[in-house]
Design an enzyme around this catalytic site. Structure first.
Site, mmCIF file in Angstrom:
data_model
loop_
_atom_site.group_PDB
_atom_site.id
_atom_site.type_symbol
_atom_site.label_atom_id
_atom_site.label_comp_id
_atom_site.label_asym_id
_atom_site.label_seq_id
_atom_site.Cartn_x
_atom_site.Cartn_y
_atom_site.Cartn_z
ATOM 1 N N GLU A 80 4.228 -11.012 -24.326
ATOM 2 C CA GLU A 80 3.379 -10.166 -23.511
ATOM 3 C C GLU A 80 3.955 -8.590 -23.638
ATOM 4 O O GLU A 80 3.567 -7.813 -22.651
ATOM 5 C CB GLU A 80 3.282 -10.464 -22.139
ATOM 6 N N HIS A 98 5.153 -9.644 -14.358
ATOM 7 C CA HIS A 98 3.900 -10.173 -14.663
ATOM 8 C C HIS A 98 4.069 -11.857 -14.489
ATOM 9 O O HIS A 98 5.153 -12.434 -14.849
ATOM 10 C CB HIS A 98 3.439 -10.201 -16.271
ATOM 11 N N HIS A 100 2.119 -15.771 -13.321
ATOM 12 C CA HIS A 100 0.756 -16.766 -13.409
ATOM 13 C C HIS A 100 0.605 -17.368 -11.884
ATOM 14 O O HIS A 100 0.431 -18.483 -11.859
ATOM 15 C CB HIS A 100 0.848 -17.926 -14.432
ATOM 16 N N TYR A 119 -5.452 -5.033 4.882
ATOM 17 C CA TYR A 119 -4.968 -3.693 4.543
ATOM 18 C C TYR A 119 -3.770 -3.642 3.624
ATOM 19 O O TYR A 119 -3.562 -2.831 2.972
ATOM 20 C CB TYR A 119 -4.483 -2.789 5.762
ATOM 21 N N HIS A 160 -5.674 -15.538 -15.999
ATOM 22 C CA HIS A 160 -4.555 -15.390 -16.522
ATOM 23 C C HIS A 160 -3.433 -15.467 -15.531
ATOM 24 O O HIS A 160 -2.567 -16.229 -15.410
ATOM 25 C CB HIS A 160 -4.277 -14.319 -17.551
ATOM 26 N N TYR A 215 5.885 5.382 1.306
ATOM 27 C CA TYR A 215 6.306 4.115 1.100
ATOM 28 C C TYR A 215 6.148 3.728 -0.349
ATOM 29 O O TYR A 215 6.567 2.513 -0.642
ATOM 30 C CB TYR A 215 5.675 3.127 1.987
#
Length: 222
Positions: A80, A98, A100, A119, A160, A215
């Site tokens: 990836e 990343h 799954h 929120y 994915h 933040y």
């Protein structure tokens, strides 16, 4: 490479490995699925392809330049890599995660955008989009992801998983955890027979986003 650069890369690699192990320990990935990266100057440190996270150590460091050319290590970078490079080229990210994650991946098969049930979406810049499906490891997937990340710090990848980024590895990981929680919340609320969850209005989300300023709000993909 100076001693100072070597030390910075060593510390960042330790953080990449620790974050990758955390994704596995907290159930956001299975086996060697998912990947983690961090940027140190012009070097991008990324988890290697096909190596279990509990086996990674200092000798397994993998670094590439912004064009994807390997500049550190002997192992092949994650498949990836185009996805990670696209984030770094188009945002001010210092780290990318990343995964799954199960609930987030499930939601990615159901809707084009996560309904605004909380929120927490504002922590990712607003309603979280789902990037159109493309095969893993492709430039097409990276382009679809960038479209979904516009003014956001996280998105889903259809059928994915998830992508988040941040100014630190901890921030990128926290956004991944928030995204998975948000998806789990929506799945739970929407599964009650005969009821539909109430959703926050765009104005309510904007209000939350304003309150969260300071933040660490999103960079802006081009």
């Amino acid at each position: 490479m100076s001693d100072q650069q070597r030390d910075a890369i060593g510390r960042a690699w330790d953080g990449v490995v620790a974050t990758a192990r955390r994704t596995a320990a907290e159930g956001l990935v299975v086996g060697t699925s998912g990947n983690v990266s961090a940027r140190v100057g012009t070097t991008i440190l990324v988890t290697p392809s096909g190596v279990p996270y509990d086996r990674l150590g200092p000798k397994d460091v993998v670094g590439v330049d912004p064009e994807g050319n390997r500049v550190l290590g002997e192992l092949a970078p994650t498949s990836e890599l185009p996805l990670h490079l696209a984030v770094y080229r188009n945002t001010d990210a210092a780290a990318v995660v990343h995964t799954h994650a199960v609930h987030a991946t499930a939601v990615s098969t159901l809707v084009p955008e996560i309904p605004s049930v909380h929120y927490a979406a504002a922590m990712l810049g607003g309603p979280v989009r789902v990037a159109a499906y493309a095969r893993y490891g492709t430039e097409e997937l990276a382009a679809n992801m960038l479209a979904a990340l516009r003014d956001r710090t996280g998105c889903l990848l259809q059928n994915h998983g998830t992508v988040t980024y941040g100014a630190t590895l901890d921030q990128a990981y926290d956004r991944t955890a928030q995204l998975e929680w948000l998806c789990r919340l929506w799945l739970a609320a929407s599964s009650v027979p005969g009821r539909s969850p109430s959703l926050l209005s765009p104005e309510q989300l904007d209000d939350a986003r304003e309150a969260l300023k300071g933040y660490g709000q999103p960079g802006r993909p081009g």
